[in-house]
Enzyme design. Structure first.
Site, PDB file in Angstrom:
ATOM      1  N   SER A 259     -16.911  22.003 -22.951  1.00  0.00           N
ATOM      2  CA  SER A 259     -16.464  23.216 -22.268  1.00  0.00           C
ATOM      3  C   SER A 259     -15.247  22.931 -21.410  1.00  0.00           C
ATOM      4  CB  SER A 259     -17.606  23.736 -21.389  1.00  0.00           C
ATOM      5  OG  SER A 259     -17.149  24.704 -20.469  1.00  0.00           O
TER       6      SER A 259
ATOM      7  N   TYR B  76     -23.387  22.290 -14.699  1.00  0.00           N
ATOM      8  CA  TYR B  76     -23.013  22.534 -16.092  1.00  0.00           C
ATOM      9  C   TYR B  76     -21.840  21.651 -16.497  1.00  0.00           C
ATOM     10  CZ  TYR B  76     -21.162  25.008 -20.171  1.00  0.00           C
ATOM     11  OH  TYR B  76     -20.682  25.310 -21.424  1.00  0.00           O
TER      12      TYR B  76
ATOM     13  N   LYS C 264     -21.624  18.401 -19.043  1.00  0.00           N
ATOM     14  CA  LYS C 264     -20.677  18.403 -20.167  1.00  0.00           C
ATOM     15  C   LYS C 264     -19.840  17.125 -20.170  1.00  0.00           C
ATOM     16  CE  LYS C 264     -21.424  22.304 -22.330  1.00  0.00           C
ATOM     17  NZ  LYS C 264     -21.902  22.314 -23.716  1.00  0.00           N
TER      18      LYS C 264
END
Length: 333
Positions: free
Chosen positions: A123, A149, A153
């Site tokens: 991402s 998050y 990643k």
């Protein structure tokens, strides 16, 4: 070629399955929940072979079995929790466990079963606050995640690199940008849905919605994401270990509102002055202008990328919504 898609019942997973099946490939989806029935029916009618499996992405033995039984040689790992702040506060351990240990399980299964390529669904969140600088970022920019998050990643990308170094497993990270398009819905593991979906669902339901119009950002159409990921899966020689999957320019969601207003008289939209007063917020970081990321690397592989510019993407999505009104109306509880 047979491809395994973890998180195959999710937003990007369904688009990738559709892309690969349209090309006549064999696709194995692996998710904790079954495919939504409209998607299963449509995918089953495409040229390729669709196989569906259910299981936990952290279960390496189950993954190995699925890979071996279906002669899988390519894996797209998209079974990730896309967590927002509230989930961070309540379920930090679960986020890390699924996003990190799930990735380890996928990589272990892939290397043991002789998979030729693993594409990791990363991402733009790996760049963190660097996205708010004056210049577009390319893939050499340093990691600077600001939330769990993005942190997971980054960890996933580093794991894929290390597995390549240790065992020669061919891996590549697809840094998917802000995405919208067909098959998006609330799956319970994506905490931030696109404003395009929220506005379309409100229009179909005839609901009044308060909208905060933020700054433009570089939205990418899900079908272009799927095409890019399919190319990363199938291209024999990959020059880089990470690719930004983004259009290379920013645009305004107001263009989507204009289309909906023409097609759906039921759209009852109120523009509000503050994001905290809104039901739908255009930008995930209201009040801050996010610089588009560079897409030069993916354009080395796909000269005409994205295949849909913003207008073409919106037009195509609007046609898709017209054919899938019940799906969109139920996409957000």
């Amino acid at each position: 070629m047979a491809a395994l898609i973890t998180g195959g019942n999710g937003f990007v997973g369904l688009n990738l399955a559709e892309e690969l099946l349209t090309s006549g490939r064999t696709v194995v989806t692996f998710s904790r929940r079954p495919l939504p029935e409209p998607a299963r029916q449509e995918l089953a009618d495409l040229d390729g072979i669709l196989i569906t499996e259910q299981g936990d992405v952290r279960d390496c033995d189950a993954l190995r079995r699925v890979i071996a039984e279906n002669a899988v040689d390519r894996v797209f790992h998209g079974a990730i929790v896309t967590a927002g702040r509230h989930r961070e506060l309540s379920s930090a351990r679960d986020i890390v466990d699924i996003n990190v240990m799930g990735t380890v399980a996928v990589l272990d299964a892939a290397r043991h079963e002789g998979v030729k390529r693993v594409v990791y669904a990363s991402s733009g969140a790996v760049y963190g606050d660097s996205r708010f600088g004056p210049e577009p970022l390319d893939e050499t920019a340093p990691f600077a995640p600001t939330a769990l998050y993005g942190i997971t990643k980054v960890t996933g990308e580093l794991l894929t690199r290390r597995y390549q170094e240790l065992w020669g497993l061919s891996t590549v990270s697809a840094r998917i940008n802000a995405v919208f398009g067909p098959w998006e819905r609330d799956t319970g593991v994506r905490d931030t849905l696109s404003p395009m979906l929220g506005l379309a669902a409100a229009a179909l339901r005839g609901e009044r919605v308060r909208w905060y119009r933020g700054s433009p950002q570089d939205w990418i159409y899900s079908r272009d994401v799927a095409h890019a990921c399919a190319v990363l899966l199938t291209t024999e020689t990959i020059a880089h270990d990470a690719y930004n999957i983004a259009p290379g320019y920013a645009w305004d969601v107001a263009r989507w509102v204009d289309r909906l207003a023409i097609g759906y008289a039921e759209l009852d939209l109120e523009s509000v002055a503050a994001p905290e007063d809104a039901d739908i917020v255009e930008h995930t970081t209201p009040g801050r202008v996010r610089t588009p990321v560079a897409n030069d690397r993916i354009r080395e592989l796909i000269t005409e990328f994205p295949r849909h510019d913003s207008d073409a993407a919106l037009d195509d999505y609007l046609r898709w919504i017209e054919d899938h009104a019940d799906f969109i109306a139920a996409a957000i509880p």
